[in-house]
Write a protein that holds these residues in place. Structure first.
Motif, PDB file in Angstrom:
ATOM      1  N   PRO A 189       0.829  -1.208   0.000  1.00 29.78           N
ATOM      2  CA  PRO A 189       0.000   0.000   0.000  1.00 29.78           C
ATOM      3  C   PRO A 189       0.868   1.264   0.000  1.00 29.78           C
ATOM      4  N   ASP A 190       0.479   2.256  -0.783  1.00 27.82           N
ATOM      5  CA  ASP A 190       1.192   3.559  -0.869  1.00 27.82           C
ATOM      6  C   ASP A 190       2.690   3.361  -1.086  1.00 27.82           C
ATOM      7  N   ASN A 191       3.009   2.520  -2.040  1.00 24.93           N
ATOM      8  CA  ASN A 191       4.425   2.215  -2.287  1.00 24.93           C
ATOM      9  C   ASN A 191       5.147   3.429  -2.883  1.00 24.93           C
ATOM     10  N   PRO A 192       6.135   3.989  -2.179  1.00 25.67           N
ATOM     11  CA  PRO A 192       6.830   5.171  -2.731  1.00 25.67           C
ATOM     12  C   PRO A 192       7.999   4.797  -3.653  1.00 25.67           C
ATOM     13  N   TYR A 193       8.329   3.511  -3.728  1.00 20.56           N
ATOM     14  CA  TYR A 193       9.515   3.088  -4.487  1.00 20.56           C
ATOM     15  C   TYR A 193       9.140   2.488  -5.844  1.00 20.56           C
ATOM     16  N   HIS A 194      10.056   2.666  -6.812  1.00 14.33           N
ATOM     17  CA  HIS A 194       9.946   1.952  -8.083  1.00 14.33           C
ATOM     18  C   HIS A 194      10.980   0.832  -7.999  1.00 14.33           C
ATOM     19  N   PHE A 195      10.539  -0.324  -7.548  1.00 13.57           N
ATOM     20  CA  PHE A 195      11.500  -1.411  -7.324  1.00 13.57           C
ATOM     21  C   PHE A 195      12.099  -1.899  -8.640  1.00 13.57           C
ATOM     22  N   LYS A 196      13.390  -2.151  -8.603  1.00 11.86           N
ATOM     23  CA  LYS A 196      14.077  -2.687  -9.774  1.00 11.86           C
ATOM     24  C   LYS A 196      14.886  -3.906  -9.311  1.00 11.86           C
ATOM     25  N   VAL A 197      14.557  -5.062  -9.890  1.00 12.06           N
ATOM     26  CA  VAL A 197      15.212  -6.297  -9.453  1.00 12.06           C
ATOM     27  C   VAL A 197      16.018  -6.865 -10.616  1.00 12.06           C
ATOM     28  N   SER A 198      17.277  -7.177 -10.382  1.00  8.92           N
ATOM     29  CA  SER A 198      18.141  -7.759 -11.417  1.00  8.92           C
ATOM     30  C   SER A 198      18.610  -9.146 -10.994  1.00  8.92           C
ATOM     31  N   VAL A 199      18.767 -10.010 -12.006  1.00  6.17           N
ATOM     32  CA  VAL A 199      19.306 -11.344 -11.740  1.00  6.17           C
ATOM     33  C   VAL A 199      20.764 -11.349 -12.195  1.00  6.17           C
ATOM     34  N   VAL A 200      21.652 -11.628 -11.271  1.00  5.10           N
ATOM     35  CA  VAL A 200      23.088 -11.586 -11.552  1.00  5.10           C
ATOM     36  C   VAL A 200      23.664 -12.995 -11.491  1.00  5.10           C
ATOM     37  N   GLN A 201      24.483 -13.307 -12.498  1.00  2.00           N
ATOM     38  CA  GLN A 201      25.065 -14.645 -12.578  1.00  2.00           C
ATOM     39  C   GLN A 201      26.167 -14.793 -11.527  1.00  2.00           C
ATOM     40  N   SER A 202      25.932 -15.658 -10.567  1.00  2.00           N
ATOM     41  CA  SER A 202      26.916 -15.870  -9.496  1.00  2.00           C
ATOM     42  C   SER A 202      26.524 -17.110  -8.711  1.00  2.00           C
ATOM     43  N   PRO A 203      27.503 -17.885  -8.228  1.00  2.00           N
ATOM     44  CA  PRO A 203      27.177 -19.077  -7.433  1.00  2.00           C
ATOM     45  C   PRO A 203      26.733 -18.723  -6.013  1.00  2.00           C
ATOM     46  N   VAL A 204      26.820 -17.446  -5.661  1.00  2.00           N
ATOM     47  CA  VAL A 204      26.488 -17.037  -4.295  1.00  2.00           C
ATOM     48  C   VAL A 204      25.004 -17.273  -4.017  1.00  2.00           C
ATOM     49  N   VAL A 205      24.708 -17.967  -2.914  1.00  2.00           N
ATOM     50  CA  VAL A 205      23.310 -18.242  -2.554  1.00  2.00           C
ATOM     51  C   VAL A 205      22.818 -17.046  -1.733  1.00  2.00           C
ATOM     52  N   ASN A 206      22.397 -16.012  -2.455  1.00  2.00           N
ATOM     53  CA  ASN A 206      22.093 -14.782  -1.739  1.00  2.00           C
ATOM     54  C   ASN A 206      21.246 -13.838  -2.586  1.00  2.00           C
ATOM     55  N   ALA A 207      20.741 -12.836  -1.929  1.00  2.00           N
ATOM     56  CA  ALA A 207      20.048 -11.717  -2.589  1.00  2.00           C
ATOM     57  C   ALA A 207      20.281 -10.532  -1.674  1.00  2.00           C
ATOM     58  N   PHE A 208      20.287  -9.337  -2.238  1.00  2.00           N
ATOM     59  CA  PHE A 208      20.425  -8.172  -1.359  1.00  2.00           C
ATOM     60  C   PHE A 208      19.643  -6.992  -1.919  1.00  2.00           C
ATOM     61  N   ALA A 209      19.332  -6.068  -1.025  1.00  2.00           N
ATOM     62  CA  ALA A 209      18.576  -4.875  -1.422  1.00  2.00           C
ATOM     63  C   ALA A 209      19.387  -3.637  -1.074  1.00  2.00           C
ATOM     64  N   LEU A 210      19.351  -2.661  -1.971  1.00  2.00           N
ATOM     65  CA  LEU A 210      20.010  -1.375  -1.725  1.00  2.00           C
ATOM     66  C   LEU A 210      18.942  -0.342  -1.410  1.00  2.00           C
ATOM     67  N   PRO A 211      19.294   0.723  -0.712  1.00  2.00           N
ATOM     68  CA  PRO A 211      18.308   1.778  -0.451  1.00  2.00           C
ATOM     69  C   PRO A 211      17.713   2.282  -1.768  1.00  2.00           C
ATOM     70  N   GLY A 212      16.452   2.648  -1.729  1.00  2.00           N
ATOM     71  CA  GLY A 212      15.813   3.207  -2.911  1.00  2.00           C
ATOM     72  C   GLY A 212      15.097   2.175  -3.757  1.00  2.00           C
ATOM     73  N   GLY A 213      15.179   0.891  -3.400  1.00  2.00           N
ATOM     74  CA  GLY A 213      14.395  -0.120  -4.100  1.00  2.00           C
ATOM     75  C   GLY A 213      15.158  -0.916  -5.147  1.00  2.00           C
ATOM     76  N   TYR A 214      16.461  -1.003  -5.041  1.00  2.00           N
ATOM     77  CA  TYR A 214      17.270  -1.749  -6.003  1.00  2.00           C
ATOM     78  C   TYR A 214      17.668  -3.096  -5.387  1.00  2.00           C
ATOM     79  N   VAL A 215      17.225  -4.177  -6.045  1.00  2.00           N
ATOM     80  CA  VAL A 215      17.423  -5.515  -5.473  1.00  2.00           C
ATOM     81  C   VAL A 215      18.214  -6.370  -6.470  1.00  2.00           C
ATOM     82  N   VAL A 216      19.120  -7.171  -5.939  1.00  2.00           N
ATOM     83  CA  VAL A 216      19.896  -8.096  -6.771  1.00  2.00           C
ATOM     84  C   VAL A 216      19.646  -9.511  -6.265  1.00  2.00           C
TER      85      VAL A 216
END
Lengths: 377, 227
Positions: A189-216
């Motif tokens: 509800p009332d989402n102020p962010y334009h989320f952007k999610v990218s898929v990055v090639q890496s064996p790392v079993v992980n995901a992370f989010a940066l301020p402002g709505g940027y997710v990898v």
């Protein structure tokens, strides 16, 4: 014979910066002459003709004045030995003058110490407050950061990161992540962010989010997860880190006073510069346990609202707690996975029961599409 | 050491004559040309801690150049970075000058340079930072300004008001207070002056006809900003 000057004399006909002169003291008074012997005979002024004060930039010079009109003269004595000698030689009638001058110096030094002491104390106190993790100050500062700043800041670090990585642009994995993101963000509800999610090639079993709505999301996580719901659980957790502004809070805490000053001064470029200094550390900031729990709890609620089976998230934690911790990097610094799973079960029981809607992709096909990708270390 | 100002005006140089064995210390990078008898050394004036405090506290350069007429008499040509005038003054051992951090160009061997902490209010509001240079000793001191340099001579108790961004150097016998340019804060800010220094004599104050901060702000509008 040339003598070493030890005072400056001011008055009509003398240089504005003062004429260097040699001052000597005797029982009769103060004698002065020019250092090279020029300028006529020595002039001696009786103590009774003098008025005495403290002067100079730091009130550390003794100022002797006499005469009036064009014959008025002022001597500035800087040499501490000469000042002490004057105090010893001066008759009692000048005691009041000297005490007044000493009081002026004391007052100036006291004021100097007071201001500096206050300023240093304030900075130390503020630094201590930040150092000891005063959440109140951090929350206050973060609340003052406009969303646009946060987005710009996150985007700067996001671009820096992606420029060094192999980003998957198309394919079933990208489509699957986009579908999860779309379903989750549609229910904020009332989402102020334009989320952007990218898929990055890496064996790392992980995901992370940066301020402002940027997710990898790393392909290692997609390969490890047994279902789309598990990945959606991780994604929901990361989106909630952004929504709760956890990254900004950690950043302000890490950068401390400099960040708070930039925020209060409205210095967007300064804050972005500071964030850039942190660089990728911003992406791998260790969130506190309270922040992790908050992201878990709000994350499972978001999954429920989006009608994505929330038990995928719980199942993922359970598998994590069973698996080899050396190989599974996700949440390695986080609260114990088993405890998190238990907490989430309790939270889920309190939520309204909603029938989940399946995803439009086949998870096996998504994983199969990643099988050929070479892991990048 | 003797000196002569060449091309007085906006783009001057100073020619420094050194007798055999004499040295002159100059701001790092100030040398334009020199006789072949001149050796260039880099020196941390005041030792490592002195240089470090000068660099950290007043923003001055960590190293000074020391130009030594080691192989016979010679001359050195020095120039400041910014367009502006050069002023040469003789220190006689009792004069002390406070110099804003970009004002020092060169000095004779007997000239002593230290960082000096200002009072809190002067440091906070004066526009020169909390630390300035205190220059004393004997010999020639060469300063530079941004724009033309103007000397204000003050009799004892005579006062003069100076916009703090225009300060170059002032004698230690003067005192000054920071105050609002107008009676009210709003009038002070809208007048474009903000805070000013009220100097009280005796002594001299050297000011520069241009304001580096304002010039920087003006020129920044023409510089493309990379996003």
């Amino acid at each position: 014979m040339t003598l070493t000057p030890n005072a400056l004399c001011f008055g009509d006909g003398l240089p504005a910066a003062g004429a260097p002169c040699v001052v000597t003291l005797s029982a009769e008074g103060v004698s002065m002459r020019s250092p090279d012997g020029a300028g006529g005979a020595d002039e001696t002024v009786a103590f009774s003709a003098l008025s005495v004060a403290a002067g100079g930039l730091d009130h550390d010079q003794l100022v002797l004045s006499w005469g009036s009109g064009l014959s008025a003269r002022t001597l500035y004595l800087k040499d501490p030995a000469l000042i002490v000698a004057f105090r010893r030689t001066a008759p009692l009638e000048l005691t009041a003058h000297l005490e007044r001058a000493a009081e002026q110096v004391r007052r100036a030094r006291h004021g100097h110490r007071l201001w500096w002491g206050g300023a240093v104390g304030l900075v130390v106190a503020f630094g201590l407050l930040l150092w000891l993790g005063s959440d109140v100050i951090v929350e206050w500062a973060v609340a003052r950061i406009p969303i646009e700043w946060e987005q710009k800041l996150g985007e700067t670090v996001y671009r820096d990161f992606l420029s060094k990585e192999t980003v998957l642009k198309t394919g079933p994995a990208v489509g699957a992540v986009e579908e999860m993101t779309q379903r989750l963000t549609a229910k904020i509800p009332d989402n102020p962010y334009h989320f952007k999610v990218s898929v990055v090639q890496s064996p790392v079993v992980n995901a992370f989010a940066l301020p402002g709505g940027y997710v990898v999301v790393f392909t290692g996580l997609l390969k490890k997860a047994e279902s789309g719901e598990e990945v959606a659980g991780v994604l929901s957790h990361e989106l909630n880190h952004v929504l709760q502004r956890h990254g900004m809070e950690r950043m302000v805490k890490m950068l401390g006073l400099a960040a708070v000053v930039s925020i209060v001064a409205g210095d967007q470029q300064g804050l972005i510069g500071l964030a850039r200094q942190l660089g990728l550390e911003l992406a791998t900031l260790k969130f506190g346990r309270a922040q992790e729990t908050e992201a878990d709890v709000t994350g499972i609620k978001l999954l429920s609202d989006a009608r994505i089976a929330p038990d995928g998230m719980i199942r993922f934690f359970e598998r994590l707690s069973d698996s080899d911790k050396g190989r599974v990097e996700l949440f390695s610094s986080h609260p114990m996975s088993a405890a998190r799973a238990e907490r989430l079960k309790a939270e889920l029981a309190a939520l309204p029961q909603r029938s989940p809607e399946p995803f439009g992709f086949e998870w096996a096909a998504v994983q199969e599409s990643l099988a050929g990708t070479e892991p990048k270390q | 050491m003797k000196s002569e100002i060449l091309y007085p005006g906006a783009f001057p140089m100073v020619r420094v004559y050194l007798n055999d064995g004499e040295t002159v210390k100059a701001e790092s990078g100030a040398m334009v040309a020199a006789s072949p008898t001149i050796d260039i050394e880099s020196k941390m004036e005041g030792g490592f801690l002195g240089a470090l405090s000068r660099k950290m506290l007043s923003g001055e350069k960590f190293f000074f150049q020391t130009l030594r007429a080691g192989r016979g008499a010679g001359e050195v040509l020095l120039a400041p970075t910014v367009p502006g005038e050069i002023v040469v003054m003789d220190l006689d051992g009792v004069n002390e000058y406070m110099v804003q951090k970009d004002g020092f160009l060169a000095g004779a061997e007997g000239v002593k340079i230290e960082s000096k902490m200002q009072s809190f209010t002067r440091g906070l509001l004066g526009g020169e930072g909390f630390f300035i240079l205190k220059i004393s000793g004997t010999g020639q001191l060469i300063l530079n300004s941004f724009g033309a340099v103007h000397k204000i001579e003050l009799d004892p108790d005579e006062e003069y008001i100076v916009d703090n961004s225009h300060l170059v150097a002032w004698t230690a016998t003067t005192t000054y207070n920071i105050e609002k340019a107008s009676s009210g804060w709003i009038a002070s800010l809208t007048s474009g002056e903000g805070l000013v220094c009220r100097f009280r004599g005796p002594g001299v104050v050297y000011i520069q006809s241009r304001n580096p901060g304002s010039f920087g702000a003006w020129i920044r509008q023409f510089i493309p900003v990379s996003e």
